[in-house]
Design an enzyme around this catalytic site. Structure first.
Site, PDB file in Angstrom:
ATOM      1  N   GLU A 109      24.612 -19.668  -6.647  1.00 57.59           N
ATOM      2  CA  GLU A 109      25.927 -20.187  -7.547  1.00 57.59           C
ATOM      3  C   GLU A 109      25.801 -21.543  -7.599  1.00 57.59           C
ATOM      4  OE1 GLU A 109      26.047 -18.495  -4.665  1.00 57.59           O
ATOM      5  OE2 GLU A 109      27.772 -17.691  -4.029  1.00 57.59           O
ATOM      6  N   HIS A 112      22.372 -22.802  -2.589  1.00 58.17           N
ATOM      7  CA  HIS A 112      22.754 -21.115  -2.775  1.00 58.17           C
ATOM      8  C   HIS A 112      22.675 -20.906  -4.344  1.00 58.17           C
ATOM      9  CE1 HIS A 112      25.270 -20.743   1.259  1.00 58.17           C
ATOM     10  NE2 HIS A 112      23.994 -21.273   1.320  1.00 58.17           N
ATOM     11  N   CYS A 133      30.190 -18.024  -0.542  1.00 59.38           N
ATOM     12  CA  CYS A 133      30.695 -18.423   0.691  1.00 59.38           C
ATOM     13  C   CYS A 133      31.776 -19.453   0.592  1.00 59.38           C
ATOM     14  CB  CYS A 133      29.399 -19.088   1.380  1.00 59.38           C
ATOM     15  SG  CYS A 133      28.933 -20.590   0.664  1.00 59.38           S
ATOM     16  N   ASP A 162      -6.742  -1.030  19.261  1.00 57.37           N
ATOM     17  CA  ASP A 162      -7.038  -1.323  17.808  1.00 57.37           C
ATOM     18  C   ASP A 162      -7.528  -2.667  17.698  1.00 57.37           C
ATOM     19  OD1 ASP A 162      -6.794   1.438  17.271  1.00 57.37           O
ATOM     20  OD2 ASP A 162      -4.816   1.060  16.157  1.00 57.37           O
ATOM     21  N   ARG A 199       4.995  -5.946   5.947  1.00 57.60           N
ATOM     22  CA  ARG A 199       4.885  -6.830   6.731  1.00 57.60           C
ATOM     23  C   ARG A 199       5.222  -8.326   6.043  1.00 57.60           C
ATOM     24  NH1 ARG A 199      -1.148  -5.850   9.545  1.00 57.60           N
ATOM     25  NH2 ARG A 199      -0.658  -3.834  10.518  1.00 57.60           N
TER      26      ARG A 199
HETATM   27  C1  RP5 Z   1      -1.594  -0.102  12.604  1.00 51.87           C
HETATM   28  O1  RP5 Z   1      -2.049  -1.104  11.989  1.00 51.87           O
HETATM   29  C2  RP5 Z   1      -2.717   0.636  12.910  1.00 51.87           C
HETATM   30  O2  RP5 Z   1      -2.724   1.662  13.762  1.00 51.87           O
HETATM   31  C3  RP5 Z   1      -3.483  -0.710  13.745  1.00 51.87           C
HETATM   32  O3  RP5 Z   1      -3.167  -0.672  14.922  1.00 51.87           O
HETATM   33  C4  RP5 Z   1      -3.056  -1.798  12.974  1.00 51.87           C
HETATM   34  C5  RP5 Z   1      -4.064  -2.553  12.246  1.00 51.87           C
HETATM   35  O4  RP5 Z   1      -3.448  -3.652  11.870  1.00 51.87           O
HETATM   36  P1  RP5 Z   1      -4.580  -4.777  10.931  1.00 51.87           P
HETATM   37  O5  RP5 Z   1      -5.530  -5.236  12.306  1.00 51.87           O
HETATM   38  O6  RP5 Z   1      -5.305  -4.220   9.901  1.00 51.87           O
HETATM   39  O7  RP5 Z   1      -3.589  -5.770  10.625  1.00 51.87           O
HETATM   40  O8  RP5 Z   1      -0.676   0.404  11.784  1.00 51.87           O
END
Ligand code: RP5
Length: 363
Positions: free
Chosen positions: A53, A51, A76, A202, A186
């Site tokens: 500290e 930790h 803690c 997608d 992310r």
């Molecule tokens: C979402 O990220 C978009 O609408 C799409 O579905 C997705 C793409 O992700 P990557 O393939 O770029 O990781 O926000």
């Protein structure tokens, strides 16, 4: 005191150096000051490592007698899986004054660490940069008090609130700079939640393309196992959890996915209960999660009451039409005074986009 603020600012800076890699632990920074000078510093780098500290105390090269410790979170007083209580190290070090930014909301600590230090005659000052410290550890605070992840709902939409054209075209609505920020988030969250509609449309990777950034665990709601096996989300790494209806558990696809290291979580209700799913993820020490879905998931998440924070990116575009996809579909509020309300708004310009961040007002 002015000096307390100065040194606590440094401790907060150190805490951030962990770059959201301490989950399920909080990010904590510590500074030890003697005769007005910093003589040692530390921060918590990763769960299992010392930790903040303890690190600052261990790396001090001179006596700590009469020193002041600045720490961004209450020390803690319990032994966790791998590390001894920091209060012991402080008491034995000779430190006489401890300045903490915030109390640890962990029920195992919550004031007990401070009490113990005071019982040993150590002066304790609380609340220096408390708001900043709380903001820094918003994931941890939610998780440690509810055992469910802090949930961010991210929406990238046009000025008329659309996320895709009628034929589902959505790449890309917002600027490259906005998308880069999403990749940064992310890399900070433990998991990313999406559903089969978005994935089928997608074939997203749902990874973080930030240099050196960690990838979130992908949690994909795919009740009927509609997503083809060669889609990115089912090709780890990173790891994926598939949320599947129990009637599909004997499907051959389940065995194939499991052999690839995809974890299967099943549910028996008609639709997956997101409150239940958040508890399941909490059991797996997922402290934070970002939702990147479509109109239906965005709506479902809001109505399920799991969303803590919204990040809405607005691009200077208009799609129009009733058939294009709205940012939030599904159920509607009939009366304006019942609508979801967002508080603590922060507005930023990113390239030509506008990012609105805010927290959902909970009933
Ligand atoms: C979402 O990220 C978009 O609408 C799409 O579905 C997705 C793409 O992700 P990557 O393939 O770029 O990781 O926000």
């Amino acid at each position: 005191m002015l000096d307390d603020k100065f040194f606590m600012k440094r401790a907060l800076f150190l805490a951030k150096k962990a770059n959201w890699r301490t989950s399920p632990n909080p990010m904590v920074g510590a500074v030890i000051v003697k005769d007005g000078k910093i003589i040692s510093e530390g921060y918590h780098k990763k769960a299992g490592l010392p930790h903040a500290e303890a690190e600052a105390i261990m790396s001090a090269k001179e006596s700590l007698d009469g020193a002041t410790l600045y720490v961004t979170l209450e020390p803690c007083c319990h032994r966790d899986k791998k590390t001894p209580p920091c209060t012991d190290a402080i008491i034995n070090s000779g430190i006489r004054r401890v300045v903490v930014a915030m109390r640890d909301p962990n029920p195992k600590v919550s004031g007990k660490g401070i009490e113990l230090l005071k019982n040993y005659g150590i002066e304790v000052i609380e609340g220096v940069f408390e708001e900043e410290a709380k903001k820094l550890n918003e994931f941890y605070i939610k998780y440690v008090t509810t055992r469910t992840p802090f949930v961010i709902l991210k929406i990238a939409m046009t000025m008329d609130g659309k996320i895709a054209t009628p034929r589902g075209e959505s790449k890309w609505i917002t600027s490259e700079k906005s998308r880069k920020l999403v990749h940064l988030i992310r890399s900070r969250v433990d998991a990313l939640l999406s559903a089969c509609g978005t994935v089928l449309k997608d074939n997203p990777m749902f990874t973080s393309r930030i240099k050196g950034g960690k990838n979130p665990l992908r949690v994909i709601i795919d009740p009927e196992l509609k997503i083809p096996l060669d889609y990115h989300v089912y090709s780890p790494p990173p790891h994926t959890i598939a949320v599947v209806h129990e009637t599909k558990l004997h499907d051959n696809k389940v065995k194939i996915l499991q052999s690839r290291g995809v974890e299967i979580i099943s549910f028996s209700s008609e639709k997956v209960d997101l409150q239940w799913l958040m508890k399941e993820l909490g059991k797996r020490e997922i402290t934070s999660l970002m939702i990147e879905g479509g109109s239906s998931l965005n709506s479902y998440a809001l109505w399920s009451g799991v969303v803590d924070k919204l990040m809405i990116f607005i691009a200077p575009k208009i799609i129009g039409g009733a058939d294009s996809y709205p940012s939030v579909g599904g159920k509607i509020y009939k009366n304006l005074n019942e609508a979801f309300e967002i508080k603590d708004l922060k507005i930023k310009k990113i390239s030509d986009d506008i990012l609105i961040e805010g927290y959902l007002k909970k009933a």
